[in-house]
Design an enzyme around this catalytic site. Structure first.
Site, short mmCIF file in Angstrom:
data_model
loop_
_atom_site.label_atom_id
_atom_site.label_comp_id
_atom_site.label_asym_id
_atom_site.label_seq_id
_atom_site.Cartn_x
_atom_site.Cartn_y
_atom_site.Cartn_z
N SER A 146 0.82 -1.21 0.00
CA SER A 146 0.00 0.00 0.00
C SER A 146 0.86 1.27 0.00
CB SER A 146 -0.96 -0.03 1.19
OG SER A 146 -1.90 1.01 1.15
N ASP B 281 -1.08 1.21 -3.88
CA ASP B 281 -1.98 0.21 -4.46
C ASP B 281 -3.32 0.80 -4.87
OD1 ASP B 281 -2.99 0.56 -1.90
OD2 ASP B 281 -3.54 -1.54 -1.66
N ASP C 32 -5.88 2.20 -3.37
CA ASP C 32 -7.16 2.07 -2.66
C ASP C 32 -7.46 3.33 -1.84
OD1 ASP C 32 -5.31 1.73 -0.63
OD2 ASP C 32 -6.16 -0.15 0.13
#
Length: 446
Positions: free
Chosen positions: A101, A241, A243
């Site tokens: 992430s 990532d 998100d």
């Protein structure tokens, strides 16, 4: 939970904490569980962000999956929410995303999705850990061994999906996109341009080593400055990532996850599509957000930190909107997990439909000054039982009263303790954080 999984899958230093051996064991355990549940030859979709160690861990994970009799379908570099979406809308038995992430390039992680595209529950992760500890899982022979496959059309399908659910024409809107040199670097600009936006890209040239390096959603000043420099209408910043979403106004002001969620909640309420007239957030959400929602007659459901806990609350209480201050925003009408690109589309849709600038929309809430300090070099496992620290916390809570709050918690993914305080003034918040952080250092330093 056991010792392998944290609050967001398996996370750690690549090749030290998260080793190829562990990735292989996780792959074998996952397929073994799926076979026990009746899947004869389960297929697992695998995506990753562009960091170097992703290739190593993907190879090991694929070895584990095929060793246990499953087929591994590689979709290449894609955002985490893309893997979740593709898993939910295919015949795959599960999905796996290899990413750390927003963390530095030396870290990496593996998170799994069930067939519906949702992250595994604590109980399901416990089952994998128990299997790894016991014997690791099945080892079929001959043609019962799985195969590695590649899905070259995955990126196109995800872009097509996002474009299809957007109800907005962004023609004439100039935006700057910071891809964090991560998984959104290619997909994000594609989607925004397909919707008509004039897109300026920064940090969208991943080389495997530059992911999150001074860029992306954890560096909001970068996108804020870029919006002003390029005379853009708004800035969109993702993490490694993709998100997460952190935005910036045309004046260069940060618009964090709390503000974005408030904008989306108000819009959904006005359109009559906000389920239960409620949103789910975490304990890190700014007190100003809660005050704004109260004025709009929107209930706030509070959870532990972590988008998985926000999602659990949303599913339990039949909510369709939730998120975190960090920019994880979940729209259950269109996704099963946080999706930074989808969130940006929704935010820009409100900008276009209302005719208001992002700066004007962001006045939906007034943020209380918030100070957050990460105390490193301490034994976070002793925090809960150290009464001397909690005595200081209670004293600061009493001092701030109804005009503020404090939050103390161990990080779920890193070796540190987070100390946060909000107050009517920055000085009051800073004083509370300093006193509590000093107590943590005094009693937990290793």
């Amino acid at each position: 939970m056991g010792s392998i999984f944290g609050t967001d899958g398996v996370r750690g230093k690549a090749n030290a904490d998260l080793t190829p051996e562990l990735a292989l064991a996780l792959g074998r355990a996952l397929v073994t569980v799926l076979r026990e549940e009746g899947a004869k030859r389960p297929s697992i979709l695998i995506g990753r962000d562009p960091r170097w160690s992703g290739e190593m861990l993907e190879s090991a994970l694929i070895a584990g999956i095929t060793s246990a009799g499953g087929d591994a379908v590689s979709v290449g570099v894609l955002p985490t929410p893309a893997v979740a979406h593709l898993t939910a809308n295919s015949a795959a038995a599960a999905g796996a995303m290899i990413s750390a992430s927003h963390n530095p390039v030396g870290d990496n992680g593996i998170k799994f999705f069930g067939p519906g595209g949702h992250k595994l529950t604590d109980a399901e992760e416990d089952r994998l850990e128990q299997l790894i500890a016991r014997d690791g899982g099945d080892r079929p022979l001959s043609t019962a061994i799985g195969r590695r496959l590649r899905d070259h059309a995955a990126v196109a399908r995800y872009v097509e999906y996002l474009a299809s659910i957007a109800d907005v024409d962004l023609t004439g809107l100039r935006i700057v996109v910071d891809g964090a040199n991560g998984a959104a670097s290619n997909v994000g600009p594609q989607v925004y341009r397909q919707l008509g936006a004039d897109v300026v890209t920064i940090h969208c040239k991943p080389d495997g080593a530059n992911i999150n390096d001074g860029c992306g959603s954890t560096y909001p000043d970068v996108i804020a400055a870029a919006v002003v420099a390029h005379n853009a209408d708004a800035g969109i910043s993702h993490d490694g990532d993709a998100d997460r979403l952190i935005a910036a106004t045309h004046e260069g002001s940060e618009v964090d996850g709390d503000v974005i969620l408030a904008i989306l909640a108000r819009d959904a309420k006005h359109r009559g599509v906000l389920k239960q007239d409620a949103v789910a957030t975490t304990v890190m959400t700014n007190l100003g957000f809660k005050r704004a929602m109260s004025e709009l007659h929107i209930d706030v459901v509070e959870t532990k930190v972590g988008d998985r806990y926000v999602l659990e609350a949303m599913l339990e209480q039949d909510l369709n909107l939730g998120g975190e201050q960090s920019g994880h925003l979940i729209d259950l009408d269109h996704a099963t997990t946080g999706d930074g690109i989808l969130s940006a589309i929704r935010l820009l849709s409100v900008v276009r439909s209302t005719g208001a600038s992002l700066r004007e929309l962001s006045t939906v809430m007034s943020r209380l000054p918030q100070v957050l300090v990460n105390v490193k070099g301490v034994d976070k496992s002793r925090l809960a039982d150290t009464d001397a620290i909690w005595k200081v916390v209670r004293a600061e809570e009493e001092r701030l009263g109804d005009g503020g709050r404090v939050l103390l918690r161990p990080s779920g993914t890193e070796a540190l303790v987070r100390v946060m305080a909000e107050a009517e003034t920055h000085d009051d918040a800073q004083l509370a954080v300093d006193r509590i952080a000093d107590a943590v250092r005094d009693h937990l330093t290793v």
